[in-house]
Design a protein around this motif. Structure first.
Motif, short mmCIF file in Angstrom:
data_model
loop_
_atom_site.label_atom_id
_atom_site.label_comp_id
_atom_site.label_asym_id
_atom_site.label_seq_id
_atom_site.Cartn_x
_atom_site.Cartn_y
_atom_site.Cartn_z
N GLU A 1 34.22 28.45 49.50
CA GLU A 1 33.66 27.39 50.12
C GLU A 1 32.42 27.48 50.70
O GLU A 1 31.52 26.44 50.65
CB GLU A 1 34.69 26.84 51.25
CG GLU A 1 36.02 26.45 51.00
CD GLU A 1 36.02 25.32 49.65
OE1 GLU A 1 35.06 24.19 49.92
OE2 GLU A 1 36.86 25.27 48.91
N ALA A 2 31.98 28.79 50.78
CA ALA A 2 30.66 28.78 51.16
C ALA A 2 30.30 30.15 50.67
O ALA A 2 30.61 31.24 50.54
CB ALA A 2 30.43 28.79 52.99
N ILE A 3 28.87 30.30 50.54
CA ILE A 3 27.88 31.56 50.15
C ILE A 3 27.09 31.93 51.45
O ILE A 3 26.24 31.26 51.77
CB ILE A 3 27.31 31.35 49.00
CG1 ILE A 3 27.96 30.94 47.62
CG2 ILE A 3 26.46 32.71 48.71
CD1 ILE A 3 27.14 30.68 46.51
N ILE A 4 27.53 32.96 52.03
CA ILE A 4 26.74 33.32 53.36
C ILE A 4 25.96 34.66 53.04
O ILE A 4 26.44 35.54 52.70
CB ILE A 4 27.75 33.54 54.41
CG1 ILE A 4 28.36 32.16 54.64
CG2 ILE A 4 26.92 33.90 55.70
CD1 ILE A 4 29.38 32.16 55.78
N ILE A 5 24.61 34.81 53.44
CA ILE A 5 23.78 35.83 53.45
C ILE A 5 23.20 36.11 54.55
O ILE A 5 22.42 35.40 55.19
CB ILE A 5 22.66 35.80 52.31
CG1 ILE A 5 23.14 35.41 50.97
CG2 ILE A 5 21.83 37.06 52.04
CD1 ILE A 5 22.17 34.94 49.67
N GLY A 6 23.68 37.28 55.44
CA GLY A 6 23.48 37.44 56.89
C GLY A 6 24.15 35.95 57.65
O GLY A 6 25.23 35.72 57.70
N SER A 7 23.11 35.45 58.38
CA SER A 7 23.13 34.41 59.06
C SER A 7 23.04 33.00 58.39
O SER A 7 23.29 31.84 58.95
CB SER A 7 22.64 34.42 60.44
OG SER A 7 21.34 34.32 60.30
N TYR A 8 22.55 33.14 56.86
CA TYR A 8 22.18 32.09 56.14
C TYR A 8 23.19 31.61 55.44
O TYR A 8 23.84 32.37 54.59
CB TYR A 8 21.03 32.58 55.43
CG TYR A 8 20.40 31.23 54.51
CD1 TYR A 8 20.21 30.17 54.77
CD2 TYR A 8 20.65 31.63 53.07
CE1 TYR A 8 19.85 29.03 53.74
CE2 TYR A 8 20.46 30.68 52.21
CZ TYR A 8 20.08 29.39 52.57
OH TYR A 8 19.81 28.55 51.30
N GLU A 9 23.56 30.23 55.27
CA GLU A 9 24.75 29.82 54.38
C GLU A 9 23.88 28.89 53.40
O GLU A 9 23.10 27.98 53.87
CB GLU A 9 25.60 28.80 55.12
CG GLU A 9 26.79 28.25 54.13
CD GLU A 9 27.58 27.38 55.10
OE1 GLU A 9 28.32 26.45 54.28
OE2 GLU A 9 27.79 27.47 56.45
N LEU A 10 24.06 28.96 52.17
CA LEU A 10 23.33 28.32 51.22
C LEU A 10 23.54 27.02 51.17
O LEU A 10 24.89 26.58 51.22
CB LEU A 10 24.02 28.86 49.86
CG LEU A 10 23.21 28.52 48.66
CD1 LEU A 10 21.61 28.94 48.63
CD2 LEU A 10 23.95 28.92 47.14
N GLY A 11 22.77 25.98 51.18
CA GLY A 11 22.91 24.89 51.30
C GLY A 11 22.76 24.14 52.61
O GLY A 11 22.94 22.87 52.72
N ARG A 12 22.62 24.85 53.51
CA ARG A 12 22.55 24.46 54.93
C ARG A 12 21.16 24.64 55.47
O ARG A 12 20.88 24.17 56.41
CB ARG A 12 23.38 25.14 55.80
CG ARG A 12 25.04 25.06 55.56
CD ARG A 12 25.43 23.52 55.76
NE ARG A 12 26.94 23.50 55.38
CZ ARG A 12 27.31 22.41 55.66
NH1 ARG A 12 27.05 21.19 55.93
NH2 ARG A 12 28.85 22.23 55.22
#
Length: 354
Positions: free
Chosen positions: A36-47
């Protein structure tokens, strides 16, 4: 021609299958297993990416597009590269801007200046007057129908746009808008009332902007699955001074358990006679196939002002929507009595919301 289009579509889909599988494998390994989400560190793709504690956030979207249109050679383009910057403090003020670099890279250009253009899509300030009244000043998406207000490529189901969503009214307006939500019985109705005096901020060369406009859009949930919308507008455009146009439109959205049906219809009259009336609409259905793969179908029709015959289109395609931030689309578009420049053939795109 029909057989050739289908053969090209099938050949391209065969080429895309390995890309689908590779993309799916990479995405599954990139998240926590929920998909449901792609998270890199504290960043969520699309947000969007917050800039420290400043209140500013940077986001946007990008689209890579492949076209194999009737009468033209195939081409691959970086169709959109959009940068969005918004600010949201602790008070009542908010700010939003969007700049879009259109067709910055392409394997083939037609030579039209508007193909390579840095567009200012949105630039406005919001002030929350009350909990149910928000005032907006600047350049914003015209609140007519549903499709035009969604805007970002990753959030719509097809690469092509329905005719009625871009040919009947300008997609943006510069001026003021009041919007919010009010209670109608036990339901919450969204409303938007807008006013423009022209002076379009950084207009696109290919567009005919408002010289004056006023209108409203209402959206009312009728049940847990159905929403109904109403659009009314009265306006003039720069290319036709003195011609007063009045628009009335209806739209709806029905969604349940990953199934979705949407539609829009408009009727636009003119003070210069019945020959300049434009009317039409579309209906689109989305059906889940397996996992994150969806089938999409759409039929549409639009009678252009002064045209002898109604332009008609049908679209059949697939959308692999990993989540709201990533999608891969492929579709066949066929039509009759289409205006110059309207797509007919095979289209595909990869869309990223960041």
């Amino acid at each position: 021609m029909g057989i050739q289009v289908y053969e090209k579509a099938l050949a391209c889909l065969r080429l895309l299958c390995p890309a689908f599988l590779l993309l799916a494998a990479q995405l599954v390994s990139a998240d926590d297993g929920s998909g449901e989400a792609i998270i890199i560190g504290s960043y969520e793709l699309g947000r969007g990416l917050p800039i420290g504690d400043s209140g500013f956030t940077v986001g946007g979207y990008a689209t890579a597009r492949y076209d194999d249109m009737r009468g033209s050679n195939p081409r691959l383009t970086a169709d959109h590269l959009s940068l969005m910057v918004w600010w949201e403090g602790s008070g009542r003020w908010k700010f939003f801007s969007e700049a879009d670099l259109e067709e910055s890279l392409a394997t083939r250009h037609s030579g039209a200046d508007e193909e390579r253009f840095l567009a200012l899509e949105r630039f406005y300030l919001d002030y929350a007057l009350t909990d149910s009244v928000n005032v907006r000043l600047g350049k914003y998406l015209t609140p007519i129908g549903r499709w035009n207000q969604i805007h970002a490529d990753p959030l719509v189901w097809t690469t092509s746009r329905p005719m009625v969503t871009h040919a009947v009214f300008p997609g943006t307006a510069t001026g003021g808008m009041v919007q919010g939500t009010v209670s109608i019985g036990s339901r919450e109705m969204d409303y938007a009332i807008f006013l423009s005096a022209g002076t379009e901020l950084r207009r696109k060369p290919a567009e005919d902007p408002f010289s004056e406009a006023r209108g409203l859009h209402l959206n009312l949930p009728v049940g847990s699955a159905l929403q109904l919308g109403l659009s009314l507008a009265d306006f003039e455009q720069e290319a036709t001074p003195g011609q007063r146009k009045r628009l009335a439109g209806m739209d709806f959205l029905w969604s349940r358990q990953r199934w979705e049906i949407t539609g829009e219809g408009v009727y636009r009259s003119s003070n210069e006679g019945a020959a300049l009336v434009e009317k039409g609409g579309f209906i689109q259905a989305v059906a889940p196939l397996t996992g994150r793969l969806y089938a999409v179908g759409r039929i549409e029709a639009l009678r252009f002002a002064g045209a002898d015959k109604t332009s008609r289109n049908w679209v059949a395609g697939l959308n692999y929507r990993y989540n709201r931030a990533l999608s891969l689309k492929a579709e066949v578009v066929r039509g009759s009595h289409l205006q110059d420049g309207m797509p007919e053939g095979f289209l595909a795109s990869f869309n990223v919301l960041f």
